[in-house]
Design a protein around this motif. Structure first.
Motif, PDB file in Angstrom:
ATOM      1  N   GLU A 465      -2.320  -0.404   3.189  1.00  0.00           N
ATOM      2  CA  GLU A 465      -3.712  -0.056   2.906  1.00  0.00           C
ATOM      3  C   GLU A 465      -4.654  -1.196   3.290  1.00  0.00           C
ATOM      4  OE1 GLU A 465      -4.915   2.909   2.172  1.00  0.00           O
ATOM      5  OE2 GLU A 465      -2.820   3.528   2.413  1.00  0.00           O
ATOM      6  N   PHE A 466      -4.206  -2.425   3.040  1.00  0.00           N
ATOM      7  CA  PHE A 466      -5.031  -3.588   3.434  1.00  0.00           C
ATOM      8  C   PHE A 466      -5.167  -3.650   4.947  1.00  0.00           C
ATOM      9  CE2 PHE A 466      -5.045  -8.204   4.594  1.00  0.00           C
ATOM     10  CZ  PHE A 466      -6.362  -8.452   4.222  1.00  0.00           C
ATOM     11  N   ILE A 468      -4.992  -1.096   7.072  1.00  0.00           N
ATOM     12  CA  ILE A 468      -5.871  -0.001   7.505  1.00  0.00           C
ATOM     13  C   ILE A 468      -7.330  -0.374   7.287  1.00  0.00           C
ATOM     14  CG2 ILE A 468      -6.600   2.366   6.951  1.00  0.00           C
ATOM     15  CD1 ILE A 468      -3.634   3.009   6.419  1.00  0.00           C
ATOM     16  N   LYS A 469      -7.605  -0.920   6.106  1.00  0.00           N
ATOM     17  CA  LYS A 469      -8.973  -1.337   5.791  1.00  0.00           C
ATOM     18  C   LYS A 469      -9.466  -2.388   6.788  1.00  0.00           C
ATOM     19  CE  LYS A 469     -11.631  -3.693   2.164  1.00  0.00           C
ATOM     20  NZ  LYS A 469     -11.552  -4.370   0.845  1.00  0.00           N
ATOM     21  N   THR A 470      -8.602  -3.327   7.115  1.00  0.00           N
ATOM     22  CA  THR A 470      -8.983  -4.409   8.030  1.00  0.00           C
ATOM     23  C   THR A 470      -9.195  -3.890   9.443  1.00  0.00           C
ATOM     24  OG1 THR A 470      -7.715  -5.975   6.672  1.00  0.00           O
ATOM     25  CG2 THR A 470      -8.324  -6.694   8.891  1.00  0.00           C
ATOM     26  N   ASN A 472     -10.151  -1.012  10.262  1.00  0.00           N
ATOM     27  CA  ASN A 472     -11.377  -0.205  10.264  1.00  0.00           C
ATOM     28  C   ASN A 472     -12.639  -1.045  10.075  1.00  0.00           C
ATOM     29  OD1 ASN A 472     -10.640   2.539  10.719  1.00  0.00           O
ATOM     30  ND2 ASN A 472      -9.689   2.605   8.685  1.00  0.00           N
ATOM     31  N   SER A 473     -12.470  -2.328   9.793  1.00  0.00           N
ATOM     32  CA  SER A 473     -13.620  -3.206   9.540  1.00  0.00           C
ATOM     33  C   SER A 473     -14.146  -3.789  10.835  1.00  0.00           C
ATOM     34  CB  SER A 473     -13.213  -4.339   8.598  1.00  0.00           C
ATOM     35  OG  SER A 473     -12.404  -5.283   9.283  1.00  0.00           O
TER      36      SER A 473
END
Length: 686
Positions: A465-466, A468-470, A472-473
């Motif tokens: 999840e981390f 994916i978040k990164t 997408n950032s």
């Protein structure tokens, strides 16, 4: 007793600058590309500071005649390494004149080009100018140089300083260059070639000249994209005006290094001559800034000995990083510092030699030297740092320096604990990670990267999840590249979503990392991976074409048809790959001999070493080997670039393990040149 005598004379020469000060030298030179020789008449002015009976000039494997001091014949000894002039030299000014001829084994290179054209260039640092011009291996002897060079009128001739005049003499042109200020001999240069020149001016009105071969004129803008901006930035950032009269940049073929900061006239490797696509992977920006920064740190002030070499390479590396920061931004700057910190930390596990040691590695002198300056800059503040740099350069202009000289200027502007600082950064091989991370963490992208790096051994499910978040950032692309690197050994199904996110980023570097790490391409990722073939990156296209060809045999014709007109960088990376793949694809071509001949031609002396090695690697890997290939491989063993000659020797050794290959090498032996025969005979006898 002879050993005592030799020790005494070597010590005497090391201290010659205490007795004799060479002031100026003018010379008229002729170059013979057929014989690979240089000859000329030389006129030195020198001042005797204290009485001395022998004056020495470094001169390797030269012949001398008409040696005179103040127009009178003198006794001299040619040791093969030095010209030694004997006499009762008393205090005062003198003129030394002589004529010489040399056939240099190194430092002056004659590069044959097709159609009987030639490029000629020099490389003094690390190989010493005294191989082609009688001069001084001691960097503490600084001289004002003026060279006149006669050569074919169809060529450009470049040397240090201002071009004072050109005179036609039949089919020859006489080029007269003059310096106004003194410099160390290793910075003396010559470059001869068929170039076109573009001119500009810096904000400070310094003339700027850029050279390219005519075939490369379309690559002018991407090659020198930021050159003027870098010049203007460094003058402002350093706070001292560029200390010479003019600045030139000249690419030369088969250069030994990335670039060389010869005073007023930087030479660079042709690999940095790129088009806009090539700029993505192989641009000149860093080398450009590094060599220009040397014109202050190295050329204007020169380290008195190799112990203080970081005063040149560390400074040039750091100021180049500052110039790139101005162009590419903070994220780029901090990302490079982070990468070099990792390299230094890894190397320090086995490297026991600190910065203040003449035997330190390039990584230590360059990158740890730059880190030293970064920490110092951050510790004392921008205003104090710039004030110290400015006073340091002005105080020691056209002189030699040591680390204490620099620190003395720091002490004038700051009470910073330099003793502790020197022990930590210059005398210890341990990298101060805590200080480094604290400084790097000022950058938000590095904060995220530190988090990513801590997760290397964490199971993917726990960091998914981390990641994916990164991805997408809007975090800097190098952080996302590190995430893709961590996925390399994960199962495809587990990482597929993350790979798709990376591909959709449309960032060339991130997509390139996917191309390089996903070497087994699943069918359901094929269409996505195929889009890499259209990326504006020759490196990405090379990687993607190869792995698609390997993974999908049924589609090889499709991929080869798409890429059949690709060329790539100026080392023909895409063309040589295409030829080897086409020849290895069953029934692809009706005329394989034509493709074989083209690929073999790329391995010949008609091309630069990088192209030749590209072609030879592919010919041998795909087992396309005949007598011509073997001859071209043996030719590599005699090349002046050690990396290429080593590749040649190592590859010959490998092939010699095969009895049939050994017989083939023995068969071609009589048809080789004497130098090639010598190298091959050595390898056959191993």
């Amino acid at each position: 007793m002879k050993y005592i005598f030799l020790l005494f004379t070597s010590l005497l020469f090391a201290q010659q600058t205490k007795y004799v000060d060479f002031k100026t030298v003018s010379a008229q030179l002729s170059l013979n590309p057929k014989e690979k020789t240089v000859s000329g008449s030389v006129n030195y002015t020198f001042a005797v500071l204290q009485p001395i009976d022998t004056i020495k000039i470094d001169a390797k494997n030269m012949e001398f005649s008409k040696v005179q001091v103040d127009n009178k014949d003198v006794v001299f000894v040619n040791s093969g390494k030095q010209l030694q002039i004997m006499g009762n030299f008393q205090k005062g000014e003198n003129h030394l004149t002589f004529e010489y001829t040399a056939k240099p084994k190194q430092a002056l290179y004659f590069i044959d080009i097709e159609n009987k054209e030639v490029q000629i260039w020099t490389q003094g640092q690390g190989r010493y100018t005294s191989n082609w011009f009688p001069s001084f291996d001691d960097v503490n002897e600084k001289v004002i140089f003026s060279l006149g060079i006669s050569y074919d009128k169809d060529y450009q001739v470049i040397s240090n300083g201002i071009l004072k005049e050109k005179n036609t003499k039949g089919d020859l042109l006489q080029w007269q260059y003059e310096m106004e200020k003194p410099m160390s001999s290793y910075l003396l240069m010559l470059a001869v070639g068929k170039y076109d020149k573009k001119e500009s001016k810096a904000k400070s009105n310094i003339p700027l000249e850029y050279y390219l071969e005519n075939k490369d004129l379309a690559r002018f803008e991407p090659t020198f994209r930021y050159s003027k901006r870098i010049f203007d930035f460094l003058e402002k950032e350093i706070g001292v005006k560029y200390p010479w009269e003019i600045y030139r940049q000249i690419p030369v073929r088969d250069f030994l290094y990335a670039g060389m900061e010869n005073t007023t006239s930087t030479l660079l490797a042709t690999r940095y001559v790129v088009d806009s696509t090539g700029f993505t992977d192989r641009n000149y920006t860093n080398v450009d800034a590094h060599e220009l920064a040397h014109h202050w740190f190295g050329d204007l002030i020169t380290a008195e000995s190799s112990k203080h070499h970081w005063l040149q390479e560390g400074f040039a590396t750091y100021f180049a990083a500052l110039a790139e920061r101005d162009i590419f931004g903070d994220d780029y700057f901090y990302s490079k510092l982070y990468d070099t910190a990792q390299q230094i930390k890894f190397a320090s596990r086995t490297d026991s030699i600190p910065v203040l040691n003449p035997k330190a590695s390039s990584l230590t002198f360059y990158e740890k030297g730059a880190w030293t300056l970064f920490v110092l800059h951050e510790s004392i503040g921008d205003k104090a740092f710039k004030k110290a740099i400015k006073s340091y350069l002005k105080k020691y202009a056209y002189q030699n320096v040591n680390t204490q000289n620099f620190f003395d200027e720091i002490k004038k502007v700051s009470s910073f604990d330099l003793d502790k600082f020197q022990k930590t950064w210059l005398e210890s091989t341990v990298f101060d990670t805590s200080t480094a991370n604290a400084l790097l963490s000022k950058n938000k992208s590095i904060q995220v990267r530190l988090e990513v790096d801590k997760l290397k051994k964490t199971p993917l499910a726990e960091k998914r999840e981390f990641f994916i978040k990164t991805l997408n950032s809007d975090v800097y692309h190098t952080v996302k590249e590190v995430i893709i690197d961590q996925l390399e050994n994960e199962k495809y199904e587990a990482k597929k979503e993350l790979l798709l996110l990376a591909m959709k980023s449309n960032d060339v570097q991130i997509r390139q990392t996917v191309a390089e790490t996903l070497t087994k391409i699943p069918e359901d990722f094929r269409t996505e991976y195929e889009t890499l073939l259209d990326d504006k990156s020759y490196q990405t296209q090379e990687v993607a074409l190869y792995w698609l060809w390997r993974n999908f045999p049924d589609r090889r014709t499709e991929y080869l048809n798409k890429s059949k007109n690709w060329i790539g960088f100026n080392d023909y990376n895409l063309r040589t790959l295409w030829l080897s793949l086409a020849l290895s694809t069953t029934n692809y071509t009706d005329n394989p001999d034509e493709l074989v001949n083209e690929l073999i031609a790329f391995s010949s002396t008609k091309y630069e070493a990088t192209t030749r090695q590209n072609a030879l690697e592919k010919l041998i890997a795909f087992k396309i080997i005949n007598d011509q290939v073997l001859s071209n491989l043996v030719a590599a063993t005699t090349h002046h670039m050690w990396q290429f000659s080593k590749f040649g020797r190592d590859t010959v050794r490998l092939l010699l393990k095969n009895p049939e290959m050994r017989a083939s090498f023995e068969r071609i032996l009589p048809n080789l040149t004497s130098d090639e025969q010598f190298q091959l005979n050595r390898l056959l006898k191993e």
